[in-house]
Design a protein around this motif. Structure first.
Motif, PDB file in Angstrom:
ATOM      1  N   GLU A 133       0.869  -1.176   0.000  1.00 42.64           N
ATOM      2  CA  GLU A 133       0.000   0.000   0.000  1.00 42.64           C
ATOM      3  C   GLU A 133       0.905   1.225   0.000  1.00 42.64           C
ATOM      4  O   GLU A 133       1.892   1.274   0.746  1.00 42.64           O
ATOM      5  CB  GLU A 133      -0.909  -0.007   1.228  1.00 42.64           C
ATOM      6  CG  GLU A 133      -2.029  -1.035   1.047  1.00 42.64           C
ATOM      7  CD  GLU A 133      -2.918  -1.200   2.264  1.00 42.64           C
ATOM      8  OE1 GLU A 133      -3.823  -2.059   2.188  1.00 42.64           O
ATOM      9  OE2 GLU A 133      -2.702  -0.514   3.276  1.00 42.64           O
ATOM     10  N   VAL A 134       0.539   2.165  -0.855  1.00 39.76           N
ATOM     11  CA  VAL A 134       1.405   3.321  -1.082  1.00 39.76           C
ATOM     12  C   VAL A 134       0.648   4.602  -0.767  1.00 39.76           C
ATOM     13  O   VAL A 134      -0.493   4.772  -1.209  1.00 39.76           O
ATOM     14  CB  VAL A 134       1.844   3.377  -2.576  1.00 39.76           C
ATOM     15  CG1 VAL A 134       2.935   4.420  -2.775  1.00 39.76           C
ATOM     16  CG2 VAL A 134       2.314   2.032  -3.064  1.00 39.76           C
ATOM     17  N   ALA A 135       1.278   5.502  -0.029  1.00 41.60           N
ATOM     18  CA  ALA A 135       0.734   6.860   0.150  1.00 41.60           C
ATOM     19  C   ALA A 135       1.604   7.805  -0.668  1.00 41.60           C
ATOM     20  O   ALA A 135       2.834   7.668  -0.690  1.00 41.60           O
ATOM     21  CB  ALA A 135       0.780   7.241   1.631  1.00 41.60           C
ATOM     22  N   LEU A 136       0.953   8.737  -1.343  1.00 44.54           N
ATOM     23  CA  LEU A 136       1.662   9.591  -2.304  1.00 44.54           C
ATOM     24  C   LEU A 136       1.574  11.061  -1.929  1.00 44.54           C
ATOM     25  O   LEU A 136       0.627  11.498  -1.268  1.00 44.54           O
ATOM     26  CB  LEU A 136       1.062   9.380  -3.700  1.00 44.54           C
ATOM     27  CG  LEU A 136       1.236   7.962  -4.247  1.00 44.54           C
ATOM     28  CD1 LEU A 136       0.280   7.697  -5.387  1.00 44.54           C
ATOM     29  CD2 LEU A 136       2.686   7.738  -4.673  1.00 44.54           C
ATOM     30  N   ASP A 137       2.558  11.777  -2.398  1.00 43.25           N
ATOM     31  CA  ASP A 137       2.636  13.215  -2.129  1.00 43.25           C
ATOM     32  C   ASP A 137       1.622  14.000  -2.967  1.00 43.25           C
ATOM     33  O   ASP A 137       1.035  14.977  -2.504  1.00 43.25           O
ATOM     34  CB  ASP A 137       4.068  13.639  -2.508  1.00 43.25           C
ATOM     35  CG  ASP A 137       4.375  15.049  -2.094  1.00 43.25           C
ATOM     36  OD1 ASP A 137       3.846  15.464  -1.053  1.00 43.25           O
ATOM     37  OD2 ASP A 137       5.145  15.708  -2.810  1.00 43.25           O
ATOM     38  N   VAL A 169      -6.137   1.743  -7.646  1.00 39.27           N
ATOM     39  CA  VAL A 169      -6.261   3.059  -7.007  1.00 39.27           C
ATOM     40  C   VAL A 169      -7.180   2.928  -5.796  1.00 39.27           C
ATOM     41  O   VAL A 169      -8.291   2.413  -5.894  1.00 39.27           O
ATOM     42  CB  VAL A 169      -6.825   4.087  -8.022  1.00 39.27           C
ATOM     43  CG1 VAL A 169      -7.039   5.430  -7.342  1.00 39.27           C
ATOM     44  CG2 VAL A 169      -5.864   4.231  -9.207  1.00 39.27           C
ATOM     45  N   LEU A 170      -6.704   3.400  -4.635  1.00 38.91           N
ATOM     46  CA  LEU A 170      -7.514   3.310  -3.407  1.00 38.91           C
ATOM     47  C   LEU A 170      -8.077   4.676  -3.019  1.00 38.91           C
ATOM     48  O   LEU A 170      -9.029   4.764  -2.264  1.00 38.91           O
ATOM     49  CB  LEU A 170      -6.664   2.785  -2.240  1.00 38.91           C
ATOM     50  CG  LEU A 170      -6.032   1.399  -2.392  1.00 38.91           C
ATOM     51  CD1 LEU A 170      -5.187   1.077  -1.170  1.00 38.91           C
ATOM     52  CD2 LEU A 170      -7.099   0.322  -2.584  1.00 38.91           C
ATOM     53  N   GLY A 171      -7.469   5.723  -3.516  1.00 37.39           N
ATOM     54  CA  GLY A 171      -7.901   7.086  -3.184  1.00 37.39           C
ATOM     55  C   GLY A 171      -7.121   8.047  -4.048  1.00 37.39           C
ATOM     56  O   GLY A 171      -6.296   7.630  -4.870  1.00 37.39           O
ATOM     57  N   GLU A 172      -7.351   9.339  -3.808  1.00 36.43           N
ATOM     58  CA  GLU A 172      -6.675  10.346  -4.644  1.00 36.43           C
ATOM     59  C   GLU A 172      -5.146  10.204  -4.574  1.00 36.43           C
ATOM     60  O   GLU A 172      -4.449  10.324  -5.579  1.00 36.43           O
ATOM     61  CB  GLU A 172      -7.100  11.729  -4.128  1.00 36.43           C
ATOM     62  CG  GLU A 172      -6.903  12.820  -5.114  1.00 36.43           C
ATOM     63  CD  GLU A 172      -7.142  14.194  -4.488  1.00 36.43           C
ATOM     64  OE1 GLU A 172      -6.949  14.364  -3.262  1.00 36.43           O
ATOM     65  OE2 GLU A 172      -7.522  15.090  -5.253  1.00 36.43           O
ATOM     66  N   LYS A 173      -4.661   9.927  -3.351  1.00 41.00           N
ATOM     67  CA  LYS A 173      -3.207   9.838  -3.170  1.00 41.00           C
ATOM     68  C   LYS A 173      -2.821   8.489  -2.562  1.00 41.00           C
ATOM     69  O   LYS A 173      -1.836   8.394  -1.815  1.00 41.00           O
ATOM     70  CB  LYS A 173      -2.737  10.957  -2.232  1.00 41.00           C
ATOM     71  CG  LYS A 173      -2.932  12.352  -2.767  1.00 41.00           C
ATOM     72  CD  LYS A 173      -2.299  13.297  -1.746  1.00 41.00           C
ATOM     73  CE  LYS A 173      -2.634  14.732  -2.020  1.00 41.00           C
ATOM     74  NZ  LYS A 173      -2.105  15.586  -0.947  1.00 41.00           N
ATOM     75  N   ALA A 175      -2.703   4.073  -3.223  1.00 40.62           N
ATOM     76  CA  ALA A 175      -2.848   2.971  -4.181  1.00 40.62           C
ATOM     77  C   ALA A 175      -2.315   1.689  -3.565  1.00 40.62           C
ATOM     78  O   ALA A 175      -1.591   1.703  -2.566  1.00 40.62           O
ATOM     79  CB  ALA A 175      -2.077   3.294  -5.450  1.00 40.62           C
ATOM     80  N   ARG A 176      -2.731   0.582  -4.183  1.00 40.37           N
ATOM     81  CA  ARG A 176      -2.139  -0.719  -3.856  1.00 40.37           C
ATOM     82  C   ARG A 176      -1.405  -1.168  -5.120  1.00 40.37           C
ATOM     83  O   ARG A 176      -1.949  -1.053  -6.217  1.00 40.37           O
ATOM     84  CB  ARG A 176      -3.245  -1.708  -3.488  1.00 40.37           C
ATOM     85  CG  ARG A 176      -2.704  -3.000  -2.944  1.00 40.37           C
ATOM     86  CD  ARG A 176      -3.801  -3.938  -2.476  1.00 40.37           C
ATOM     87  NE  ARG A 176      -4.554  -3.416  -1.358  1.00 40.37           N
ATOM     88  CZ  ARG A 176      -5.885  -3.320  -1.294  1.00 40.37           C
ATOM     89  NH1 ARG A 176      -6.628  -3.717  -2.313  1.00 40.37           N
ATOM     90  NH2 ARG A 176      -6.483  -2.838  -0.231  1.00 40.37           N
ATOM     91  N   ILE A 177      -0.191  -1.647  -4.945  1.00 39.01           N
ATOM     92  CA  ILE A 177       0.589  -2.057  -6.113  1.00 39.01           C
ATOM     93  C   ILE A 177       1.183  -3.434  -5.874  1.00 39.01           C
ATOM     94  O   ILE A 177       1.625  -3.741  -4.754  1.00 39.01           O
ATOM     95  CB  ILE A 177       1.681  -1.013  -6.465  1.00 39.01           C
ATOM     96  CG1 ILE A 177       2.441  -1.425  -7.721  1.00 39.01           C
ATOM     97  CG2 ILE A 177       2.623  -0.760  -5.323  1.00 39.01           C
ATOM     98  CD1 ILE A 177       3.263  -0.311  -8.333  1.00 39.01           C
ATOM     99  N   THR A 199       5.268   8.821  -0.005  1.00 42.97           N
ATOM    100  CA  THR A 199       5.452   9.333   1.366  1.00 42.97           C
ATOM    101  C   THR A 199       5.250   8.232   2.412  1.00 42.97           C
ATOM    102  O   THR A 199       5.622   8.404   3.566  1.00 42.97           O
ATOM    103  CB  THR A 199       4.478  10.489   1.659  1.00 42.97           C
ATOM    104  OG1 THR A 199       3.149  10.024   1.401  1.00 42.97           O
ATOM    105  CG2 THR A 199       4.772  11.701   0.792  1.00 42.97           C
ATOM    106  N   GLY A 200       4.645   7.126   1.997  1.00 41.52           N
ATOM    107  CA  GLY A 200       4.455   6.014   2.934  1.00 41.52           C
ATOM    108  C   GLY A 200       4.330   4.713   2.161  1.00 41.52           C
ATOM    109  O   GLY A 200       3.656   4.665   1.131  1.00 41.52           O
ATOM    110  N   LEU A 201       5.032   3.677   2.650  1.00 42.50           N
ATOM    111  CA  LEU A 201       5.019   2.397   1.928  1.00 42.50           C
ATOM    112  C   LEU A 201       4.917   1.259   2.939  1.00 42.50           C
ATOM    113  O   LEU A 201       5.704   1.197   3.897  1.00 42.50           O
ATOM    114  CB  LEU A 201       6.322   2.281   1.123  1.00 42.50           C
ATOM    115  CG  LEU A 201       6.449   1.130   0.133  1.00 42.50           C
ATOM    116  CD1 LEU A 201       5.313   1.153  -0.891  1.00 42.50           C
ATOM    117  CD2 LEU A 201       7.790   1.236  -0.611  1.00 42.50           C
TER     118      LEU A 201
END
Ligand code: URA
Length: 234
Positions: A133-137, A169-173, A175-177, A199-201
């Motif tokens: 799960e990834v959080a993005l800037d 895509v899980l949300g605007e920023k 995702a699951r990859i 920003t978070g993995l």
């Protein structure tokens, strides 16, 4: 196997340290009879300071890695071994991480002393999927799933394209990859190639083995054969 070797292999100390323990009567059989350097008891018949021994090899554990710890044995800073029983770093064969997570990556980390299993899980040849799960800037732009799934993305400084990866895509920023390789900083570099910044993995699954909900950061558990079989599945 001689008791000294058995205990030293399980990380209870160097041979000299183990011999010292034995002289002090720290190892007994199940009836409390003190065992010595000449004894070769079966693993299951020994108590060390009154406790059953750690499991013999092959041992595989699932560790919920927190941020701030490296997966190295040599790093002078905080390492995952600081969060595990000290014996685990001293075992022979050694308990190694199955692939590395970056210092700031959290989540499911397998550790094993089984060389074949390690190879099976990390070799790209076997296509074992790893899900994060990834959080993005910045917000996702919409082209990322196609870029990552193309099998044509070449990371900066490399010449071999990445295998296709699946993006959900899980949300605007968020995702699951799912990827099948483990190149250096792979996911961070994939999103950098797409003009974003991670920003978070957190790794949430290896094969079909998911990070259990009831295992907090810093906690670990021993995996049985059924769980190991799930980790191998694509
Ligand atoms: N990809 C990364 O960028 N970092 C990790 O820790 C794992 C995969």
């Amino acid at each position: 196997m001689k008791l000294v070797k058995l205990l030293a292999n399980l990380g209870y100390g160097s041979r000299t340290q183990v011999e010292r323990h034995l002289r002090k009567g720290h190892a007994t059989d199940l009836d409390g009879k003190v065992l010595g350097t000449k004894d070769s008891p079966p693993h299951g018949k020994v108590l060390f300071q009154g406790e059953p021994l750690d499991p013999p090899a092959p041992l595989t554990i699932l560790f919920h890695k927190p941020a701030g710890y490296t997966c190295s044995t040599e790093d002078p800073g905080d390492t995952i071994y600081d969060l595990l029983p000290a014996r685990f770093a001293l075992r022979n064969p050694v308990l190694s991480p199955v692939g590395r997570l970056d210092k700031d990556t959290t989540g499911l980390l397998l550790m094993t002393d089984d060389g074949q299993l390690l190879h099976r899980l990390i070799s790209p040849k076997h296509h074992v999927p790893k899900t994060y799960e990834v959080a993005l800037d910045r917000p996702l732009e919409g082209h990322e799933a196609e870029l990552f799934g193309s099998g044509e993305l070449v990371l900066r400084g490399e010449d071999q394209p990445l295998r296709p990866a699946q993006l959900e895509v899980l949300g605007e920023k968020e995702a699951r990859i799912t990827i099948e390789e483990g190149r250096y900083h792979q996911i961070r570099r994939m999103f950098a190639a797409a003009g974003n910044h991670v920003t978070g993995l957190k790794r949430v699954a290896v094969g079909r083995l998911a990070l259990p909900d009831d295992l907090d950061e810093g906690e670990w558990r021993i995996l049985d054969d059924a769980a190991i079989a799930l980790a191998k599945q694509g």
